[in-house]
Structure formats: structure tokens, C-alpha cells
Design a protein around this motif. Structure first.
Motif, PDB file in Angstrom:
ATOM      1  N   TYR A  18       0.840  -1.205   0.000  1.00  0.00           N
ATOM      2  CA  TYR A  18       0.000   0.000   0.000  1.00  0.00           C
ATOM      3  C   TYR A  18       0.879   1.261   0.000  1.00  0.00           C
ATOM      4  O   TYR A  18       0.560   2.263  -0.630  1.00  0.00           O
ATOM      5  N   TRP A  19       2.002   1.167   0.686  1.00  0.00           N
ATOM      6  CA  TRP A  19       2.937   2.295   0.788  1.00  0.00           C
ATOM      7  C   TRP A  19       3.567   2.577  -0.571  1.00  0.00           C
ATOM      8  O   TRP A  19       3.690   3.716  -1.010  1.00  0.00           O
ATOM      9  N   MET A  20       3.968   1.494  -1.245  1.00  0.00           N
ATOM     10  CA  MET A  20       4.547   1.629  -2.576  1.00  0.00           C
ATOM     11  C   MET A  20       3.515   2.206  -3.537  1.00  0.00           C
ATOM     12  O   MET A  20       3.816   3.064  -4.363  1.00  0.00           O
ATOM     13  N   PHE A  21       2.268   1.719  -3.406  1.00  0.00           N
ATOM     14  CA  PHE A  21       1.242   2.223  -4.320  1.00  0.00           C
ATOM     15  C   PHE A  21       0.979   3.706  -4.089  1.00  0.00           C
ATOM     16  O   PHE A  21       0.653   4.437  -5.017  1.00  0.00           O
ATOM     17  N   GLN A  22       1.140   4.129  -2.850  1.00  0.00           N
ATOM     18  CA  GLN A  22       0.902   5.543  -2.552  1.00  0.00           C
ATOM     19  C   GLN A  22       1.787   6.458  -3.389  1.00  0.00           C
ATOM     20  O   GLN A  22       1.382   7.565  -3.736  1.00  0.00           O
ATOM     21  N   THR A  23       3.007   6.009  -3.707  1.00  0.00           N
ATOM     22  CA  THR A  23       3.870   6.844  -4.547  1.00  0.00           C
ATOM     23  C   THR A  23       3.172   7.129  -5.870  1.00  0.00           C
ATOM     24  O   THR A  23       3.078   8.277  -6.297  1.00  0.00           O
ATOM     25  N   PRO A  41     -10.328   7.076 -10.882  1.00  0.00           N
ATOM     26  CA  PRO A  41      -9.763   6.707 -12.191  1.00  0.00           C
ATOM     27  C   PRO A  41      -8.243   6.864 -12.212  1.00  0.00           C
ATOM     28  O   PRO A  41      -7.551   6.065 -12.849  1.00  0.00           O
ATOM     29  N   GLU A  42      -7.724   7.885 -11.479  1.00  0.00           N
ATOM     30  CA  GLU A  42      -6.276   8.087 -11.439  1.00  0.00           C
ATOM     31  C   GLU A  42      -5.589   6.875 -10.817  1.00  0.00           C
ATOM     32  O   GLU A  42      -4.524   6.452 -11.263  1.00  0.00           O
ATOM     33  N   ASN A  43      -6.199   6.322  -9.759  1.00  0.00           N
ATOM     34  CA  ASN A  43      -5.600   5.172  -9.098  1.00  0.00           C
ATOM     35  C   ASN A  43      -5.651   3.929  -9.978  1.00  0.00           C
ATOM     36  O   ASN A  43      -4.732   3.117  -9.973  1.00  0.00           O
ATOM     37  N   VAL A  44      -6.748   3.790 -10.735  1.00  0.00           N
ATOM     38  CA  VAL A  44      -6.845   2.650 -11.653  1.00  0.00           C
ATOM     39  C   VAL A  44      -5.713   2.737 -12.672  1.00  0.00           C
ATOM     40  O   VAL A  44      -5.023   1.749 -12.948  1.00  0.00           O
ATOM     41  N   GLU A  45      -5.512   3.942 -13.181  1.00  0.00           N
ATOM     42  CA  GLU A  45      -4.432   4.165 -14.146  1.00  0.00           C
ATOM     43  C   GLU A  45      -3.074   3.828 -13.521  1.00  0.00           C
ATOM     44  O   GLU A  45      -2.235   3.153 -14.127  1.00  0.00           O
ATOM     45  N   ALA A  46      -2.888   4.281 -12.270  1.00  0.00           N
ATOM     46  CA  ALA A  46      -1.619   4.054 -11.581  1.00  0.00           C
ATOM     47  C   ALA A  46      -1.363   2.569 -11.364  1.00  0.00           C
ATOM     48  O   ALA A  46      -0.260   2.073 -11.603  1.00  0.00           O
ATOM     49  N   LEU A  47      -2.401   1.865 -10.928  1.00  0.00           N
ATOM     50  CA  LEU A  47      -2.227   0.434 -10.657  1.00  0.00           C
ATOM     51  C   LEU A  47      -1.983  -0.330 -11.954  1.00  0.00           C
ATOM     52  O   LEU A  47      -1.192  -1.273 -11.989  1.00  0.00           O
ATOM     53  N   THR A  48      -2.639   0.105 -13.033  1.00  0.00           N
ATOM     54  CA  THR A  48      -2.414  -0.530 -14.325  1.00  0.00           C
ATOM     55  C   THR A  48      -0.958  -0.349 -14.754  1.00  0.00           C
ATOM     56  O   THR A  48      -0.319  -1.284 -15.231  1.00  0.00           O
ATOM     57  N   PHE A  49      -0.447   0.859 -14.534  1.00  0.00           N
ATOM     58  CA  PHE A  49       0.958   1.121 -14.875  1.00  0.00           C
ATOM     59  C   PHE A  49       1.890   0.197 -14.096  1.00  0.00           C
ATOM     60  O   PHE A  49       2.800  -0.421 -14.657  1.00  0.00           O
ATOM     61  N   TRP A  50       1.639   0.084 -12.781  1.00  0.00           N
ATOM     62  CA  TRP A  50       2.484  -0.757 -11.931  1.00  0.00           C
ATOM     63  C   TRP A  50       2.454  -2.209 -12.424  1.00  0.00           C
ATOM     64  O   TRP A  50       3.482  -2.857 -12.588  1.00  0.00           O
ATOM     65  N   ARG A  51       1.222  -2.698 -12.679  1.00  0.00           N
ATOM     66  CA  ARG A  51       1.085  -4.080 -13.113  1.00  0.00           C
ATOM     67  C   ARG A  51       1.805  -4.315 -14.438  1.00  0.00           C
ATOM     68  O   ARG A  51       2.480  -5.330 -14.635  1.00  0.00           O
ATOM     69  N   ASP A  52       1.678  -3.327 -15.355  1.00  0.00           N
ATOM     70  CA  ASP A  52       2.245  -3.509 -16.685  1.00  0.00           C
ATOM     71  C   ASP A  52       3.765  -3.570 -16.684  1.00  0.00           C
ATOM     72  O   ASP A  52       4.360  -4.104 -17.615  1.00  0.00           O
ATOM     73  N   LEU A  53       4.391  -3.027 -15.648  1.00  0.00           N
ATOM     74  CA  LEU A  53       5.856  -3.099 -15.589  1.00  0.00           C
ATOM     75  C   LEU A  53       6.325  -4.542 -15.670  1.00  0.00           C
ATOM     76  O   LEU A  53       7.349  -4.841 -16.279  1.00  0.00           O
ATOM     77  N   SER A  54       5.561  -5.467 -15.062  1.00  0.00           N
ATOM     78  CA  SER A  54       5.947  -6.868 -15.203  1.00  0.00           C
ATOM     79  C   SER A  54       5.090  -7.565 -16.252  1.00  0.00           C
ATOM     80  O   SER A  54       5.594  -8.334 -17.058  1.00  0.00           O
ATOM     81  N   ALA A  55       3.783  -7.288 -16.281  1.00  0.00           N
ATOM     82  CA  ALA A  55       2.892  -8.044 -17.164  1.00  0.00           C
ATOM     83  C   ALA A  55       3.116  -7.710 -18.640  1.00  0.00           C
ATOM     84  O   ALA A  55       3.042  -8.600 -19.480  1.00  0.00           O
ATOM     85  N   VAL A  56       3.379  -6.431 -18.959  1.00  0.00           N
ATOM     86  CA  VAL A  56       3.524  -6.044 -20.363  1.00  0.00           C
ATOM     87  C   VAL A  56       4.991  -5.803 -20.718  1.00  0.00           C
ATOM     88  O   VAL A  56       5.513  -6.367 -21.667  1.00  0.00           O
ATOM     89  N   HIS A  57       5.667  -4.989 -19.893  1.00  0.00           N
ATOM     90  CA  HIS A  57       7.044  -4.632 -20.228  1.00  0.00           C
ATOM     91  C   HIS A  57       8.047  -5.719 -19.861  1.00  0.00           C
ATOM     92  O   HIS A  57       9.195  -5.684 -20.292  1.00  0.00           O
ATOM     93  N   LYS A  58       7.631  -6.668 -19.036  1.00  0.00           N
ATOM     94  CA  LYS A  58       8.502  -7.785 -18.629  1.00  0.00           C
ATOM     95  C   LYS A  58       9.820  -7.289 -18.037  1.00  0.00           C
ATOM     96  O   LYS A  58      10.869  -7.906 -18.222  1.00  0.00           O
ATOM     97  N   ALA A  59       9.763  -6.155 -17.347  1.00  0.00           N
ATOM     98  CA  ALA A  59      10.985  -5.575 -16.788  1.00  0.00           C
ATOM     99  C   ALA A  59      11.071  -5.799 -15.283  1.00  0.00           C
ATOM    100  O   ALA A  59      12.029  -5.393 -14.638  1.00  0.00           O
TER     101      ALA A  59
END
Lengths: 296, 450
Positions: free
Chosen positions: B225-230, B252-270
Motif C-alpha cells: 500500500y505504501w509503494m502504491f501511494q507513490t 480513475p487516477e488510481n486505476v491508471e496508476a495500478l495498471t501502470f504498476w502491473r504492466d511493468l511486469s505483465a507487459v514490459h517484462k521488466a
């Protein structure tokens, strides 16, 4: 007639006196807290209510609607299904093996038994290292076969299996001890007469060894089942019940409810459900299975 | 007859043993409670009260590596040297969680500690327990605005509510980006330039990912939760209201933020799939298994001592703005003790937060010194000249906001943490998961909004 009754009374009083000291501790540390939990479970006692309010069965109703409760409950059942039969079977095999071999008997028995001696917290740490992706033992071992990094504890579908394997490893040696004792109580004459009659080995096992070990199996299965509800120390170290409650168990949820959320009413209700469940298991095993067992 | 006598003797004996025990404890209780005698002593003569001996119990946790218990005990001893009438008994109480449990137990048992360091996010829980006293009068009497305004506002946000001050920042932190300069060079990136935006972060992370090395790790256990707060703060606003009675998870901003976080591994595989252990992330960074990591500044000294390569520390990349939550522990003073003890506890807090001491504590641990004047001490100037990375967390404070903290904090955080993990490790839909967490939290907070 009168004296007989008096004698009986005297005997009983004496027995009670002898029981008295241990009874005190049982009451202080078992019955009284259980009664206390039962009472608190009918109250709303959390941070928003400094003075507990009587709410009847509302805590239990809330529990039924709580997704996390059902999740940890199902998890616990899978955990029991995964650990109880496997660890008992393994214990039996290990006991038969440790009973038969002639050489290095002590070494084998010690090797089988030693995981039992390690505290659960230490085991959690050891297996945490084994399962850690990247530098964990398992990860390095599997790399030899070209298997990529598997995040055992971080993947929802794998974490429970990983826990079950660990607990079976810890528990089997302990149960083996009971089976070893059971095996040594079976009289050698039966095996000798079976040998004279030329009964095949597997039949000897199924017709003599296994039935005569049934009392041990009953005892061990009760311990194993209750342990599957009691063993939660490793969750602390390894996953804290995560990811998304995939490895969470009932008792750990009770802890979270009481000491992380400070909801004592709900924690007591969960405790009551758990006690009832364990009593039920023990009752079924003692009164149900007991009759089918051949005692000498 | 004889056996009966014996039995009676046995029972008598056991009763006597028990009586002995109970009278013993009663005696102990009497002698170990000077607190109850104090007011009487004070009434006997005004002069006596100034020389009155006060003993303080001080609960403190240790949450980062190093021989910190010794340092704390030394500080307590130094305090008694300066104030011979006050003895501080520091009690090491394990992790933050353990310390909170022990505090809760002792508050219920009516023997609260006099002063304790607990998470700044425990504020509402402590208020609901009715366990702590407001510090405004003590600040006004001794210290004043000059003292309290020296603390960074980002840290005071978790220490004040309802117009009153309840905690004094002690060991505080923010989240920073650590990056491996050598890995940057190897990937053809400028080692003096950390990613400044989310797009750059994703882009850099992809470039830095190769066999045996991840581009980025953001822990997803323990404090997700702390990491997500950033991300939430960078993309919109904080997750809760100032009175701790409302949360805003499903924006909606948080949905966007969480999608970005998830995509770092799910889409970008980084970033690794599955959950990423809080405690192994710094090890991964030190071992070179990840080129960048998000982690607390509390780990700065650890990384500095153990990393075999040149590393940089940067404020977190921005989306609409920069942002980070603060973290760490505050001092609290407890209710239910004598006035003399509370005054002594305040003296102790003031002593512990003196700029020199805060500077030393920051150097020893990596925590941010919560007072501006700590950075003007010679000690700190010398340290930061040699190791400028230590200033990043402080510089980021201008963008810092309060850490997620509400009434019934445990349940709210649990609901949110579970939802985050269901997205990050289980492939749940971000919007649906945040909606679920919102509903759960609303239900839990309902009694406080009546």
C-alpha cells in the motif's frame, strides 16, 4: 451398604484431590479462556467500541459474509487434505524401512526424525531460503535442468503446494516415531507363522501390519489433522498469508483479527468456530472410527 | 483415617503454596509501584517534588539493521546524566508490530509505557484506544513554535489531526529510487540521470532487463500500500482524508496508476512476476539482480555498506507531479500516568530530538532526520559532503504526504493490500479490485462516520 457408599465417596474425593492441581491449571489456561472467547464472541469489541456492546450472533453473521474467512477456511481444508494423508503415508513407509534395516539404524532414524526437532520459525527461515527465486537452493537446482526461475512463494497457485511440501517434511518424522513404537509392539510370532504358511509379503503388510497399526493410525491422524489447523508459525516468516490470502490459514487470520485489526469480538468468534471444528474432528474420529479398529 | 489425614494435609499444603504465591505477588506489586506513592510524596512538601525521582518506561522497536539497541541505551543513559532525577528504562520490544501489541496489552492492563516509539500510522488506532495525550500544552510550555516548526511538514502530517499534535517524528523515511550506475553504463544510459517520468521509468527498466538482471523491482509484500501511494500521489491525490475517516481507492487516477504498476511486469517484462518480497529487494539490488529498486531510505546505510558498485539515489519519477508518502515512527506519550511522568517524558522526547542527536541517528541508520536544523550541524554537513545520496530523501520531502492511516487502520490496509496483490500477482482487473477494496474499507469505516 452405607459403608460401601462412604468408601466410594472417599475414593472419589481422594481422586479429585489428586486431580486438583492439574485441574487448576486446566481451568486457568484452557477452560476459562475458552469460556471467555465464547462470551466475547457475542460482543462487538473493537477499536470503535471502547465498551463492548452485546450484539448476539452478529459476529458470526459477519463471518459468513466475509470473503477472507471463506478463503482461509477453504485454504485450511486444502492444507489438511494435502498434509495429513501424505505425511501419514510417508511416516508409515519410513517406519517400516527404519524398522527393517540392519545397518545404520540409528543414523536413518535420526535423519528421519531431525526435522521435528527444529522449531517451526527456523524451518520457515530455512525453506524461505530454499524457495527464494534467484539464489534459493531449489531455484539453483532446477536451473541445472533448464527450468527458469519459479517464484514459489509469490505465485498464488504455487504457494500452498510449497507450504504443504514443507510441512510434510517436518511432520512425517514425528509420526514415524509413533509407527515405530507401534511396529515394535506387534508380536513376531504372527510374522513367523505367516512366513511358515508362505503368505506373500504385501499380504502380510495389509493383513497383519496395517490392521494392527490402526490404533496408531487413528492417534496419528488426529494429531496430524489438529496440527494442520495449529501450525501457522511459518506464515509469519514466509508469506504473512499472501499473496492475496493464497496461503492464509484460519489461526493466522485469528491472529490478524486480534492483533492487527484489534477486533476482539470477531477474533473470539473465529476462535470459537475453530474450537468447535477441532472438537468435531476429534469426536468423529474417536466415536466413529474407533469401532472399526482392532485393539488387542 | 490416616490416609484421610494425609489427603487433607496435601490439600492444605497446596492451598498454602498458592496463598504464598499470591501474597508474594501482592508484595511485589506494592514495592514495584512507586507511581502510586509519588503523589503522596509530592503533597508532603513542595520542595520535595522538584527532586522527586521519576522512572520512565520507554518502548522502542528496531526495524532496520545494525546494533541500534546499544545506541538507544546509550542515549537513555546520557539523558539520565543530564537529568539525574529521571531514569529512563528503554525496553526493546521487537518489530513495530510487536511493539504495538505489547503497548496494546499494557494499556489494557492499566500499566501503559510512559513513552514509546510506534509507527506514525498508528495515530488513529491509539486515539481510538484512548491511549495517548495531546502534546500541544507541553510544546507551548517548553519548546514552542520554534521547536515544532523546525520539523518538516511532510512528517508532521501523520502526527497531527483534529488541530492537535499527538506525536513527535523520530525515525522517519520516504521512498526513493536506488539505481546501479554500472548497469546504466552497460545499457548505454547516462549514469548521472535517473528516470524522471513514468514513461522514462518503464523505458529504462526495459533497457536494463537482460538475462539474470531485472530492470526494476518494487516490493509487493508487506508494504505494497505504501509503494502504491507513490503512484497515487504522483498521479492524483492521497488515498485518505485528513481526519482518517474516508479513503479514495477507486478513483480513475488510481486505476491508471495500478495498471501502470502491473504492466511493468505483465507487459514490459521488466519486473519479476508474482509477489516481490520486501526483504529480498535490497539483497537483489546489492547482488546486481535488479538494476533499480524502489525502497525506503531506511536501507541507505545498508546499501552503502554492502554494494560493490557505484550506485545512485534519486527522487521518484513523476507522472503529473512528484510525490511520495512518508513512513517510520513517532514518539507518543501515554495516558494514565502521573503528571510528573508525562513532563519527564516530554523532557526525554526533547532530548532525543535535539539536532545533534537526530543527525547522528540519521547517519547511523539512514533514516531522514526529521528536523531542518539537524542538517545544519557540522556532523551532518561533513557526512553529506562525502555522501550526497543521503540528501535525496530530505530533498524529496517538499513533495511528501502522509502515509495511509485511518481509523480501524489494520482492516482498511488489509483490504487494500489484498486487492493490490490480487492485481499484481493474480491478474485481477485493477478497476474491479480497487472497487472491492473501496467497498470493504467503506464498510469498516462506517462506524466512524456516524
Amino acid at each position: 451398604m452405607k459403608t460401601a457408599r462412604r468408601n466410594k465417596l472417599k475414593m472419589n474425593a481422594f481422586a479429585w484431590m489428586l486431580l486438583f492441581p492439574s485441574l487448576i491449571f486446566l481451568i486457568l489456561f484452557t477452560f476459562y479462556p475458552v469460556a471467555g472467547a465464547l462470551k466475547t464472541s457475542f460482543y462487538m469489541a473493537d477499536l470503535s467500541t471502547p465498551q463492548p456492546i452485546y450484539i448476539g450472533l452478529d459476529n458470526y453473521k459477519g463471518m459468513m459474509e466475509d470473503d477472507v474467512f471463506w478463503k482461509v477456511f477453504t485454504n485450511n481444508i486444502w492444507f489438511a487434505v494435502g498434509t495429513v494423508p501424505t505425511s501419514i503415508l510417508l511416516a508409515l513407509l519410513m517406519a517400516v524401512f527404519a524398522n527393517k534395516i540392519v545397518r545404520a539404524k540409528g543414523l536413518v532414524r535420526t535423519a528421519f526424525f531431525y526435522p521435528t526437532l527444529i522449531p517451526m520459525i527456523a524451518i520457515g527461515n530455512i525453506w524461505l531460503f530454499i524457495y527464494t527465486p534467484g539464489y534459493g537452493m531449489l531455484s539453483r537446482f532446477l536451473a541445472n535442468f533448464g527450468v527458469g526461475d519459479i517464484n514459489w512463494l509469490g505465485t498464488q497457485s504455487l504457494v500452498m503446494i510449497a507450504m504443504i511440501i514443507m510441512v510434510v517434511w517436518k511432520e512425517a518424522g514425528y509420526f514415524m516415531l509413533f509407527y515405530l513404537a507401534g511396529l515394535q509392539n506387534i508380536s513376531q510370532e504372527m510374522y513367523e507363522s505367516a512366513e511358515v504358511d508362505g503368505v506373500p509379503k504385501w499380504k502380510v503388510f495389509w493383513r497383519i501390519t496395517f490392521p494392527l497399526l490402526m490404533p496408531t493410525t487413528l492417534f496419528v491422524s488426529i494429531i496430524a489433522l489438529t496440527n494442520s489447523f495449529k501450525l501457522v508459525d511459518h506464515l509469519w516468516i514466509m508469506t504473512k498469508g499472501g499473496p492475496d490470502n493464497a496461503s492464509n490459514l484460519l489461526l493466522y487470520y485469528v491472529y490478524e483479527m486480534a492483533f492487527k485489526f484489534w477486533d476482539q469480538g470477531m477474533a473470539s468468534a473465529l476462535t470459537t468456530v475453530m474450537i468447535a471444528l477441532l472438537l468435531l474432528i476429534a469426536a468423529i474420529q474417536f466415536f466413529g472410527l474407533d469401532r472399526k479398529i482392532h485393539y488387542r | 483415617m490416616r490416609s484421610k489425614m494425609k489427603a487433607i494435609l496435601l490439600v492444605l499444603a497446596s492451598i498454602m503454596i498458592m496463598a504464598g504465591c499470591s501474597s508474594n505477588t501482592a508484595n511485589n506489586g506494592g514495592s514495584a509501584a512507586p507511581a502510586s506513592n509519588e503523589p503522596a510524596a509530592a503533597e508532603n512538601g513542595g520542595a520535595a517534588s522538584t527532586d522527586e525521582k521519576v522512572e520512565l518506561t520507554f518502548y522502542y522497536p528496531v526495524a532496520v539493521g545494525g546494533p541500534l539497541t546499544q545506541i538507544i541505551e546509550q542515549m537513555a543513559a546520557d539523558f539520565t546524566k543530564e537529568n539525574p532525577n529521571i531514569t529512563v528504562k528503554p525496553v526493546y520490544t521487537g518489530s513495530y508490530d510487536d511493539t504495538m501489541i505489547k503497548t496494546q496489552a499494557s494499556v489494557q492492563g492499566k500499566t501503559p509505557p510512559d513513552v514509546a516509539v510506534l509507527l506514525s500510522t498508528e495515530l488513529y488506532t491509539l486515539l481510538d484506544m484512548d491511549a495517548i495525550v495531546p502534546l500541544d500544552d507541553m510544546i507551548a510550555a517548553d519548546g514552542g513554535d520554534e521547536y515544532i516548526n523546525d520539523f518538516y511538514p511532510g512528517f508532521m502530517a501523520n502526527s497531527q489531526t483534529g488541530g492537535q499534535t499527538w506525536g513527535i517524528p523520530f525515525q522517519r523515511s520516504t521512498i526513493v529510487l536506488y539505481y546501479n550506475k554500472e548497469a546504466f553504463k552497460a545499457a548505454g544510459l547516462d549514469p548521472e540521470k535517473a528516470p524522471q517520468t513514468w514513461d522514462e521509468l518503464a523505458d529504462y527498466a526495459k533497457k536494463l532487463t537482460k538475462d539474470g538482471q531485472w530492470g526494476l523491482e518494487i516490493p509487493t509484500t508487506g508494504f505494497q500500500y505504501w509503494m502504491f501511494q507513490t503512484f497515487a500521489l504522483q498521479n492524483g491525490k492521497n488515498l485518505m482524508s485528513d481526519d482518517g475517516k474516508q479513503v479514495f481507492f477507486n478513483t480513475p487516477e488510481n486505476v491508471e496508476a495500478l495498471t501502470f504498476w502491473r504492466d511493468l511486469s505483465a507487459v514490459h517484462k521488466a519486473m519479476p512476476e508474482g509477489s516481490i518480497e520486501w526483504a529480498t529487494v535490497p539483497s537483489d539490488f546489492i547482488e546486481g539482480k535488479t538494476a533499480m529498486m524502489y525502497h525506503t531510505t531506511g536501507n541507505l546505510t545498508n546499501v552503502k555498506n554492502n554494494a560493490q558498485f557505484d550506485f545512485g539515489v534519486s527522487i521518484l519519477p513523476a507522472s503529473k507531479q512528484h510525490g511520495t508518502p512518508t513512513g517510520g515512527g513517532n514518539f507518543y506519550i501515554f495516558k494514565g500516568t502521573s503528571e510528573a511522568k508525562q513532563q519527564a517524558a516530554w523532557k526525554f522526547i526533547k532530548f532525543m530530538t535535539e539536532p545533534e542527536r537526530m543527525a547522528q541517528w540519521s547517519i547511523d541508520t539512514g533514516y531522514v532526520a526529521p528536523r531542518e536544523s539537524a542538517y545544519e550541524t557540522e556532523k551532518m554537513k561533513a557526512y553529506t559532503a562525502e555522501f550526497p545520496q543521503a540528501l535525496v530523501a530530505r530533498d524529496q520531502l517538499q513533495y511528501a504526504s502522509a502515509e495511509l492511516s485511518t481509523h480501524n487502520n489494520g482492516k482498511v490496509v488489509k483490504a487494500f493490500n489484498d486487492s493490490l496483490q490480487s492485481v499484481l500477482t493474480g491478474g485481477a482487473d485493477p478497476a474491479a479490485a480497487l472497487q472491492k477494496a473501496q467497498e470493504e474499507a467503506d464498510k469498516v469505516l462506517a462506524p466512524f462516520n456516524k
